[in-house]
Design a protein around this motif. Structure first.
Motif, mmCIF file in Angstrom:
data_model
loop_
_atom_site.group_PDB
_atom_site.id
_atom_site.type_symbol
_atom_site.label_atom_id
_atom_site.label_comp_id
_atom_site.label_asym_id
_atom_site.label_seq_id
_atom_site.Cartn_x
_atom_site.Cartn_y
_atom_site.Cartn_z
ATOM 1 N N HIS A 75 4.666 -23.915 -31.909
ATOM 2 C CA HIS A 75 4.924 -23.416 -33.065
ATOM 3 C C HIS A 75 4.087 -22.681 -34.000
ATOM 4 C CE1 HIS A 75 8.497 -26.558 -32.829
ATOM 5 N NE2 HIS A 75 8.589 -25.699 -32.243
ATOM 6 N N MET B 128 3.454 -20.578 -37.435
ATOM 7 C CA MET B 128 3.506 -20.128 -38.742
ATOM 8 C C MET B 128 3.651 -18.862 -39.141
ATOM 9 S SD MET B 128 5.029 -23.154 -39.797
ATOM 10 C CE MET B 128 5.066 -22.860 -41.349
ATOM 11 N N PRO B 129 4.369 -18.489 -40.102
ATOM 12 C CA PRO B 129 3.985 -16.809 -40.498
ATOM 13 C C PRO B 129 2.546 -16.655 -41.258
ATOM 14 C CG PRO B 129 6.123 -17.784 -41.358
ATOM 15 C CD PRO B 129 5.486 -18.999 -40.700
ATOM 16 N N PHE C 254 11.741 -14.300 -37.097
ATOM 17 C CA PHE C 254 11.393 -15.770 -37.248
ATOM 18 C C PHE C 254 12.467 -16.521 -36.837
ATOM 19 C CE2 PHE C 254 8.650 -14.000 -40.938
ATOM 20 C CZ PHE C 254 7.298 -14.092 -40.547
ATOM 21 N N ASP C 255 12.523 -17.703 -36.477
ATOM 22 C CA ASP C 255 13.542 -18.520 -36.069
ATOM 23 C C ASP C 255 14.075 -19.307 -37.206
ATOM 24 O OD1 ASP C 255 12.001 -20.875 -36.453
ATOM 25 O OD2 ASP C 255 11.890 -21.363 -34.389
ATOM 26 N N TYR C 256 15.165 -20.077 -36.927
ATOM 27 C CA TYR C 256 16.007 -20.520 -38.155
ATOM 28 C C TYR C 256 15.054 -21.686 -38.922
ATOM 29 C CZ TYR C 256 16.053 -24.487 -34.872
ATOM 30 O OH TYR C 256 15.936 -25.590 -34.089
ATOM 31 N N ARG C 257 14.025 -22.295 -38.449
ATOM 32 C CA ARG C 257 13.049 -23.014 -38.962
ATOM 33 C C ARG C 257 11.779 -22.069 -39.826
ATOM 34 N NH1 ARG C 257 12.127 -25.752 -33.228
ATOM 35 N NH2 ARG C 257 11.935 -23.502 -32.957
ATOM 36 N N GLY C 258 11.709 -21.113 -39.369
ATOM 37 C CA GLY C 258 10.798 -20.108 -40.177
ATOM 38 C C GLY C 258 9.488 -20.023 -39.235
ATOM 39 N N TYR C 259 9.697 -20.315 -38.011
ATOM 40 C CA TYR C 259 8.492 -20.228 -37.221
ATOM 41 C C TYR C 259 8.607 -18.698 -36.423
ATOM 42 C CZ TYR C 259 8.098 -25.371 -36.986
ATOM 43 O OH TYR C 259 7.864 -26.469 -37.325
ATOM 44 N N LYS D 95 17.073 -14.038 -38.557
ATOM 45 C CA LYS D 95 16.340 -15.237 -38.101
ATOM 46 C C LYS D 95 17.362 -15.482 -36.687
ATOM 47 C CE LYS D 95 14.022 -17.117 -42.079
ATOM 48 N NZ LYS D 95 13.732 -18.424 -42.879
ATOM 49 N N LYS E 205 14.758 -9.278 -41.015
ATOM 50 C CA LYS E 205 15.463 -9.983 -42.434
ATOM 51 C C LYS E 205 16.532 -11.298 -41.607
ATOM 52 C CE LYS E 205 19.905 -7.791 -43.285
ATOM 53 N NZ LYS E 205 20.720 -6.908 -44.320
#
Length: 288
Positions: free
Chosen positions: A237, A239-240, A183-188, A145, A143
């Protein structure tokens, strides 16, 4: 198994060997309160620490990034590792080198006057993920990042950066998983709690760009091995929503080595031919 504080053996601390049970620090050690600590995790195979000097160099670099000059050279750190392995009669082991701000005249956020201390330990340690090398590890999705490089020194192997890793791994284990993926702070897609991550699709390999995560030494080694085999590696990068399209997955790290992944959340992966090949090739390489 006894606790890590109650074992026979020797630990190198601040330039000398001490009995394992006597390797203690004061309760007002700055690192305990403010996370002013960096470390390296390494593996020794057949008496040789894999990428030993690179680990020592990275330790010093991590100290610099933390504004914490470690008072030892690479050669001195290397000698300390060899001494610990010899004194503990270990030829196959996990090696942990840690440097931290100790207790001193400062006991607030600022600690410039406190001494920087260092210790070297080693112990026998099997597969980090147990039997996952055969059937593939099961990962939860954290949960938390991975933060932006503008908020933390992501290139440092610093103890404080592992806070959310511990929390996420505890949550994963409570669900019956071996680990968690961030995931990272950007959502990657970023990494696992203590390992980098790779994916396979149509014979090519994809791995997150290390612009907000640690560019692991094992990660770099495996990328080199893949390229030597003529396999295309995309550092980019991810994506989910791409997770569903990947066929294979594995983790890399000094502790994890090359460990197949069978599941991340609701996504399943096969322990395929390339994953097996890279795991076996890495096992061979580290023992050469």
């Amino acid at each position: 198994m006894t606790g890590y504080d109650d074992r026979d053996g020797k630990i190198w601390m601040d330039g000398q060997l001490v009995d394992w049970r006597d390797a203690k620090i004061h309760v007002l050690t700055h690192a305990l309160h403010y996370a002013s600590s960096v470390f390296e995790g390494e593996r020794c195979y057949n008496g040789k620490v894999f990428l030993s000097r690179k680990h020592s160099e990275r330790l010093l670099k991590s100290g610099e990034m933390m504004d914490m000059a470690i008072p030892y050279t690479v050669d001195q750190i290397e000698a300390a590792k060899q001494l610990v392995l010899k004194e503990n009669d270990l030829t196959n082991a996990y090696v942990r080198v840690v440097a931290w701000r100790g207790a001193g005249p400062d006991m607030g956020v600022s600690s410039a006057r406190n001494p920087v201390r260092m210790a070297v330990t080693a112990w026998q340690w099997g597969d980090y993920y147990g039997d996952a090398k055969m059937k593939g590890a099961k990962l939860d999705i954290a949960k938390w990042k991975r933060p932006s490089p503008e908020t933390i020194p992501t290139a440092a192997k610093a103890a404080g950066l592992y806070m959310i890793c511990t929390m996420s791994k505890h949550a994963a284990e409570a669900k019956g998983c071996s680990d968690a993926m961030f995931f990272d702070y950007r959502g990657y897609v970023a990494e696992a709690t203590g390992a980098n991550i790779f994916f396979v699709k149509d014979g090519e390999v994809h791995t997150p760009l290390p612009d907000a995560i640690l560019n692991g030494l094992t990660r770099q080694t495996v990328i080199g091995m893949l390229k030597d085999r003529g396999i295309t590696v995309h550092e980019r990068h991810i994506m989910p929503e791409e997770l569903e399209s990947f066929e294979q997955c594995w983790l890399t790290g000094s502790a994890a080595e090359v460990t197949p992944v069978g599941q991340i959340g609701d996504y399943n992966f096969e322990v395929g031919a390339l994953t097996k090949e890279m795991s076996q090739a890495y096992e061979k390489l580290v023992r050469e």
